[in-house]
Structure formats: C-alpha cells, structure tokens
Design a protein around this motif. Structure first.
Motif, PDB file in Angstrom:
ATOM      1  N   GLU A  18       0.955  -1.221   0.052  1.00  0.00           N
ATOM      2  CA  GLU A  18       0.106  -0.019  -0.074  1.00  0.00           C
ATOM      3  C   GLU A  18       0.999   1.333   0.037  1.00  0.00           C
ATOM      4  N   ARG A  19       1.954   1.250   0.654  1.00  0.00           N
ATOM      5  CA  ARG A  19       2.544   2.657   1.168  1.00  0.00           C
ATOM      6  C   ARG A  19       4.284   2.242   0.410  1.00  0.00           C
ATOM      7  N   LEU A  20       4.657   1.099   0.197  1.00  0.00           N
ATOM      8  CA  LEU A  20       6.114   0.914   0.068  1.00  0.00           C
ATOM      9  C   LEU A  20       6.466   0.077  -1.140  1.00  0.00           C
ATOM     10  N   VAL A  21       7.608   0.339  -1.611  1.00  0.00           N
ATOM     11  CA  VAL A  21       8.185  -0.425  -2.666  1.00  0.00           C
ATOM     12  C   VAL A  21       9.319  -1.061  -2.325  1.00  0.00           C
ATOM     13  N   LEU A  22       9.431  -2.482  -2.435  1.00  0.00           N
ATOM     14  CA  LEU A  22      10.686  -3.280  -2.306  1.00  0.00           C
ATOM     15  C   LEU A  22      11.297  -3.566  -3.584  1.00  0.00           C
ATOM     16  N   SER A  23      12.775  -3.436  -3.476  1.00  0.00           N
ATOM     17  CA  SER A  23      13.502  -3.563  -4.715  1.00  0.00           C
ATOM     18  C   SER A  23      14.650  -4.324  -4.221  1.00  0.00           C
ATOM     19  N   ARG A  24      15.295  -5.007  -5.408  1.00  0.00           N
ATOM     20  CA  ARG A  24      16.545  -5.705  -5.101  1.00  0.00           C
ATOM     21  C   ARG A  24      17.400  -4.686  -5.020  1.00  0.00           C
ATOM     22  N   PRO A  25      18.497  -4.991  -3.781  1.00  0.00           N
ATOM     23  CA  PRO A  25      19.783  -4.291  -3.803  1.00  0.00           C
ATOM     24  C   PRO A  25      20.772  -4.193  -4.925  1.00  0.00           C
ATOM     25  N   GLN A  26      21.042  -2.989  -5.095  1.00  0.00           N
ATOM     26  CA  GLN A  26      22.119  -2.729  -6.173  1.00  0.00           C
ATOM     27  C   GLN A  26      23.289  -2.054  -5.659  1.00  0.00           C
ATOM     28  N   GLU A  27      24.328  -2.001  -6.441  1.00  0.00           N
ATOM     29  CA  GLU A  27      25.580  -1.482  -6.014  1.00  0.00           C
ATOM     30  C   GLU A  27      25.735  -0.197  -5.267  1.00  0.00           C
ATOM     31  N   GLY A  28      24.823   0.595  -6.099  1.00  0.00           N
ATOM     32  CA  GLY A  28      24.563   2.205  -5.615  1.00  0.00           C
ATOM     33  C   GLY A  28      24.277   2.115  -4.249  1.00  0.00           C
ATOM     34  N   ASP A  29      23.587   1.386  -3.619  1.00  0.00           N
ATOM     35  CA  ASP A  29      22.898   1.351  -2.632  1.00  0.00           C
ATOM     36  C   ASP A  29      23.888   1.497  -1.194  1.00  0.00           C
ATOM     37  N   ALA A  30      25.165   1.482  -1.586  1.00  0.00           N
ATOM     38  CA  ALA A  30      25.809   1.358  -0.318  1.00  0.00           C
ATOM     39  C   ALA A  30      25.906   2.641   0.630  1.00  0.00           C
ATOM     40  N   GLU A  31      25.794   3.667   0.287  1.00  0.00           N
ATOM     41  CA  GLU A  31      25.410   5.070   1.070  1.00  0.00           C
ATOM     42  C   GLU A  31      24.223   4.809   2.091  1.00  0.00           C
ATOM     43  N   ALA A  32      23.126   4.401   1.451  1.00  0.00           N
ATOM     44  CA  ALA A  32      22.017   4.228   2.124  1.00  0.00           C
ATOM     45  C   ALA A  32      22.176   3.129   3.039  1.00  0.00           C
ATOM     46  N   MET A  33      22.707   2.029   2.764  1.00  0.00           N
ATOM     47  CA  MET A  33      22.936   0.823   3.760  1.00  0.00           C
ATOM     48  C   MET A  33      23.963   1.296   5.052  1.00  0.00           C
ATOM     49  N   GLN A  60      28.874  -5.914   3.170  1.00  0.00           N
ATOM     50  CA  GLN A  60      27.365  -6.427   3.366  1.00  0.00           C
ATOM     51  C   GLN A  60      26.471  -6.287   2.162  1.00  0.00           C
ATOM     52  N   LEU A  61      26.636  -5.185   1.548  1.00  0.00           N
ATOM     53  CA  LEU A  61      25.598  -5.062   0.358  1.00  0.00           C
ATOM     54  C   LEU A  61      25.916  -5.869  -0.769  1.00  0.00           C
ATOM     55  N   ALA A  62      27.333  -6.310  -1.081  1.00  0.00           N
ATOM     56  CA  ALA A  62      27.609  -7.053  -2.039  1.00  0.00           C
ATOM     57  C   ALA A  62      27.163  -8.368  -1.857  1.00  0.00           C
ATOM     58  N   GLY A  63      26.895  -8.865  -0.543  1.00  0.00           N
ATOM     59  CA  GLY A  63      26.578 -10.148  -0.204  1.00  0.00           C
ATOM     60  C   GLY A  63      24.816 -10.190  -0.352  1.00  0.00           C
ATOM     61  N   PHE A  64      24.345  -9.031  -0.178  1.00  0.00           N
ATOM     62  CA  PHE A  64      22.896  -8.821  -0.459  1.00  0.00           C
ATOM     63  C   PHE A  64      22.342  -8.992  -1.916  1.00  0.00           C
ATOM     64  N   VAL A  65      23.394  -8.613  -2.635  1.00  0.00           N
ATOM     65  CA  VAL A  65      23.268  -8.302  -4.244  1.00  0.00           C
ATOM     66  C   VAL A  65      23.104  -9.921  -4.743  1.00  0.00           C
ATOM     67  N   ALA A  66      24.492 -10.506  -4.147  1.00  0.00           N
ATOM     68  CA  ALA A  66      24.744 -11.862  -4.702  1.00  0.00           C
ATOM     69  C   ALA A  66      23.728 -12.883  -4.376  1.00  0.00           C
ATOM     70  N   ASP A  67      23.046 -12.528  -3.241  1.00  0.00           N
ATOM     71  CA  ASP A  67      21.870 -13.539  -3.028  1.00  0.00           C
ATOM     72  C   ASP A  67      20.750 -13.658  -3.870  1.00  0.00           C
ATOM     73  N   TRP A  68      20.264 -12.621  -4.612  1.00  0.00           N
ATOM     74  CA  TRP A  68      19.124 -12.702  -5.603  1.00  0.00           C
ATOM     75  C   TRP A  68      19.555 -13.554  -6.781  1.00  0.00           C
ATOM     76  N   PRO A  69      20.491 -13.543  -7.453  1.00  0.00           N
ATOM     77  CA  PRO A  69      20.785 -14.478  -8.697  1.00  0.00           C
ATOM     78  C   PRO A  69      21.050 -15.836  -8.066  1.00  0.00           C
ATOM     79  N   ARG A  70      21.982 -15.988  -6.994  1.00  0.00           N
ATOM     80  CA  ARG A  70      21.987 -17.511  -6.634  1.00  0.00           C
ATOM     81  C   ARG A  70      20.576 -18.197  -5.997  1.00  0.00           C
ATOM     82  N   ASP A  71      19.945 -17.285  -5.190  1.00  0.00           N
ATOM     83  CA  ASP A  71      18.833 -18.040  -4.535  1.00  0.00           C
ATOM     84  C   ASP A  71      17.200 -17.701  -5.203  1.00  0.00           C
TER      85      ASP A  71
END
Length: 179
Positions: A18-33, A60-71
């Motif tokens: 209703e109020r949120l968007v969930l998206s795959r993490p990407q390399e440019g998210d490091a500052e937000a992380m 940490q972000l690199a691990g989050f990004v890698a999870d998606w194609p693997r799992d």
C-alpha cells in the motif's frame, strides 16, 4: 504501482504494498546501507555494533546483491511509494540453513525517521507474500536477542513465535519461527 510506473533506469521491484516499494539491492545502495547499518540507534541490540565505515556497508551490500541471482530471493531495499528513490530501510527473507534445515531468515532494519509508522511490518508482509508461494515448505525464522523487545513484538505480530524450548542460535539469539 507497477514497474511500468517507474523510470527505465529504476530498481528491480520485488514487491509493492500500500505504501512501500521493495526492490533488489544494487551496487549504488552502499551509502543508504551505511546510513541505516552504521547508525548506533539502529544497532542498539546488535552485539556487533554499527558498521564502522562505508567499506563495511559495501561488503554487506555485495552479499545482499549476490543472494538474488543465486537463490532467487533476498533482502530488499525499502522506499515509500511517494519517494521511491529514498531508501528508508532493508527488509526481506534470506535463504540459509539453521541446524541443518533450510529456512528463511526474516530481517528488518529501518532508519529511525521511519520508526513507528508500521513500515517494517508492511515491508515484511510484502516480502513474505512474494517469496513464500515460490518456496513452499521453507519455514520463516527470525533470530532476535532476548532484550530486543521491539523486534520480538514485531516478529510476533507477523506470526513468528519464540521456540517453546527457548532454543538460541550460536550468537545467543532467540529463534522465532512462523507458527
């Protein structure tokens, strides 16, 4: 909102609530992380404490990004539908093994400015609604320190109950499991 409502260079959307968007993490998210995971307030119950620097966030972000194609599933960057370019938190499910059993770990961490608005519960429900039908039979767990009452209350609102035998993981976190 659908992915066609977003600019062509936008994130890969996983779920919309209703109020949120969930998206795959990407390399440019490091500052937000780092803004989220480096904040001492968001790490009040984290025995490892806040991230020390942007390099730790990138790792940490690199691990989050890698999870998606693997799992085919993983943690998501969370933004509001009103401001989809501003990451307010991280939430989702990570596929791993607990005591030799494949399980999902439910995770949620948000900027303090997003606290108290129900975003974590909404994001977790959206992530579970997207992932669980694709992985039938994989239970949802949450590993939470006993003194982290806000996180324990949220897990229970989401349907996860503490292990009746008081089992803990190797880091002495209570194991909560979807009822």
């Amino acid at each position: 909102m659908t992915t066609t409502d977003l600019p062509a260079d936008a994130r890969t959307v996983v779920a919309v609530s209703e109020r949120l968007v969930l998206s795959r993490p990407q390399e440019g998210d490091a500052e937000a992380m780092f803004a989220i995971h480096g904040d001492p307030e968001t790490n009040r119950y984290n025995p490892h404490g806040p991230q020390r620097d942007l390099a730790a966030a990138r790792e940490q972000l690199a691990g989050f990004v890698a999870d998606w194609p693997r799992d085919g599933v993983g943690y998501c960057m969370v933004a509001t539908r009103a401001e989809p370019e501003v990451v307010i938190g991280v939430a989702g499910l990570f596929l791993h093994s607990l005591d030799g059993e494949p399980v999902f770990n439910l995770y949620y961490r948000f900027r303090p400015s997003a606290w108290g608005k129900g975003y974590a519960a909404e994001a977790c429900r959206a992530a579970m609604a997207e992932a669980l039908p694709r992985f039938p039979g994989v239970p949802v767990t949450a590993l939470i320190r006993a003194d982290n009452l806000p996180s324990r209350r949220l897990a229970e609102r989401l349907g996860l109950m503490p292990d009746p035998d008081g089992r803990v993981d190797q880091e002495d976190r209570l194991i909560h499991r979807m009822a």
